[in-house]
Enzyme design. Sequence first.
Site, PDB file in Angstrom:
ATOM      1  N   LYS A 231       1.008  -1.041   0.146  1.00 58.39           N
ATOM      2  CA  LYS A 231       0.050   0.041   0.041  1.00 58.39           C
ATOM      3  C   LYS A 231       0.716   1.172  -0.003  1.00 58.39           C
ATOM      4  O   LYS A 231       1.599   1.462  -1.080  1.00 58.39           O
ATOM      5  CB  LYS A 231      -0.974  -0.021   1.332  1.00 58.39           C
ATOM      6  CG  LYS A 231      -2.060  -1.293   1.275  1.00 58.39           C
ATOM      7  CD  LYS A 231      -2.912  -1.173   2.434  1.00 58.39           C
ATOM      8  CE  LYS A 231      -3.992  -2.314   2.015  1.00 58.39           C
ATOM      9  NZ  LYS A 231      -3.572  -3.682   3.011  1.00 58.39           N
ATOM     10  N   ARG A 237       3.013  -7.145  -3.260  1.00 60.39           N
ATOM     11  CA  ARG A 237       1.920  -7.864  -2.646  1.00 60.39           C
ATOM     12  C   ARG A 237       2.162  -8.575  -1.525  1.00 60.39           C
ATOM     13  O   ARG A 237       2.672  -9.685  -1.727  1.00 60.39           O
ATOM     14  CB  ARG A 237       0.978  -8.596  -3.716  1.00 60.39           C
ATOM     15  CG  ARG A 237      -0.619  -8.585  -3.041  1.00 60.39           C
ATOM     16  CD  ARG A 237      -1.616  -8.569  -4.118  1.00 60.39           C
ATOM     17  NE  ARG A 237      -1.694  -7.376  -4.744  1.00 60.39           N
ATOM     18  CZ  ARG A 237      -2.532  -6.339  -4.268  1.00 60.39           C
ATOM     19  NH1 ARG A 237      -3.265  -6.548  -3.278  1.00 60.39           N
ATOM     20  NH2 ARG A 237      -2.551  -5.243  -4.806  1.00 60.39           N
TER      21      ARG A 237
HETATM   22  N1  DSN Z   1      -8.731  -4.561   1.218  1.00 62.81           N
HETATM   23  C1  DSN Z   1      -7.794  -3.593   1.718  1.00 62.81           C
HETATM   24  C2  DSN Z   1      -8.247  -2.166   1.845  1.00 62.81           C
HETATM   25  O1  DSN Z   1      -8.696  -1.929   0.637  1.00 62.81           O
HETATM   26  O2  DSN Z   1      -8.129  -1.383   2.458  1.00 62.81           O
HETATM   27  C3  DSN Z   1      -7.323  -3.906   3.140  1.00 62.81           C
HETATM   28  O3  DSN Z   1      -6.867  -5.277   3.114  1.00 62.81           O
END
Ligand code: DSN
Length: 416
Positions: A231, A237
């Site tokens: 993120k 990932r």
């Molecule tokens: N699914 C993710 C999100 O979009 O926040 C978190 O795991």
Amino acid sequence: MPLALNRSLLEADPEIAQAITDETRRLSDGLEMIASENYASRAVMEAAGSVMTNKYAEGYPGRRYYGGCEFVDVAERLAIERAKRLFGAEHVNVQPHSGAQANLAVFLATLRPGDTILGMDLSHGGHLTHGHPLNVSGMYFNVVTYGVDRETERLDYDALAQLAEKHRPKLIICGASAYPRQIDFARIGEIGRSVRARVLADIAHIAGLVAAGEHPSPIGCVDFVTTTTHKTLRGPRGGLVMCRAEDAKIIDRAVFPGVQGGPLMHIIAAKAVCFREALDANFIEYQRQVRKNAVALGETLSEAGFRLVTGGTDNHLILVDVFTKGITGKAAEQALERAGITVNKNTIPFDANPPLIGSGIRLGTPALTTRGMREDDLRYVGKLIVEALSDVDNAGRQEFIRRKVREMTQDFPLYA
Ligand code: DSN
């Protein structure tokens, strides 16, 4: 007949090659605003697509159940050392395949079925793995949830403390996937100690901000820290767990052989590359810009009359209550998708709409910031969003905006 090992993807599997080409074009031509997404560098993807995918390496560096691990050991040791430096952690396990696996490992290390856990309600911005009834965390444990204050929409730490006192959980889980404000990890750590609960901070969304000092770190305040690596951290990932040296053994045993078998050594190599990138001074500048961009975007939407949950943001995302404008989250997501802007519908705290409809949309700036966009660009993006949402059923308007999006994105090339 031997497998033609050296055929290109295009020769070996034209359908998948085409899907990847199409996805690359989608990423390039559109505005990717899902708060949990980012663009990994070519170097990260090269490691992830490397020969290390071939190797079985159950165990840990220097203590494997397979021969031939000398080079994957190099990769895993580098990943561990770099992650320790990046976060200031005493111990890091880089093997979890995902954030969910990392959390599961902490549960296995600290809980027995039927134990009580205290986690943030998904509908208030928490995460599926923090006690949702359809997740193993909600099936095997007695779940008590905490949330945000109805007025301020910010975490209610006093209520959390009272719940902890009343229910005496074995584990308190903090961290969120749709919460736009800072989380007071120090306070939650104190609450945990006051009731002799262990505390897990899942920093998946904000890991990059934490690494860059743009959000207070939970390291030293709580017992366990988990994260994903793809993120704000901008890696492949995957997941990881951090803890104090005294808990290293229970965590390592919980990850392997507790919840996983063979580690994904190509992904671990890619995590090492990601951590090296994150240790560079540029990464701090990037994370600062992610936050500035989120503020600029939020201000633009507020000025156009959209209500932001909590009134603004301290991190990489904003949560917009579109229902006050008479639009559901689902309709907003679909209209923006037609306009070339990818977001996700989201519940807002105390939502009157069901989760598959939602009253909100969640917008994040990590990916656009990676493309080089700055505050003025995000203000322009905000205006395009406002225009697209001004008439969600007007396909012609959305097509017009899509053309503007395509023009804009040409100035911010991806994966040349
Ligand atoms: N699914 C993710 C999100 O979009 O926040 C978190 O795991």
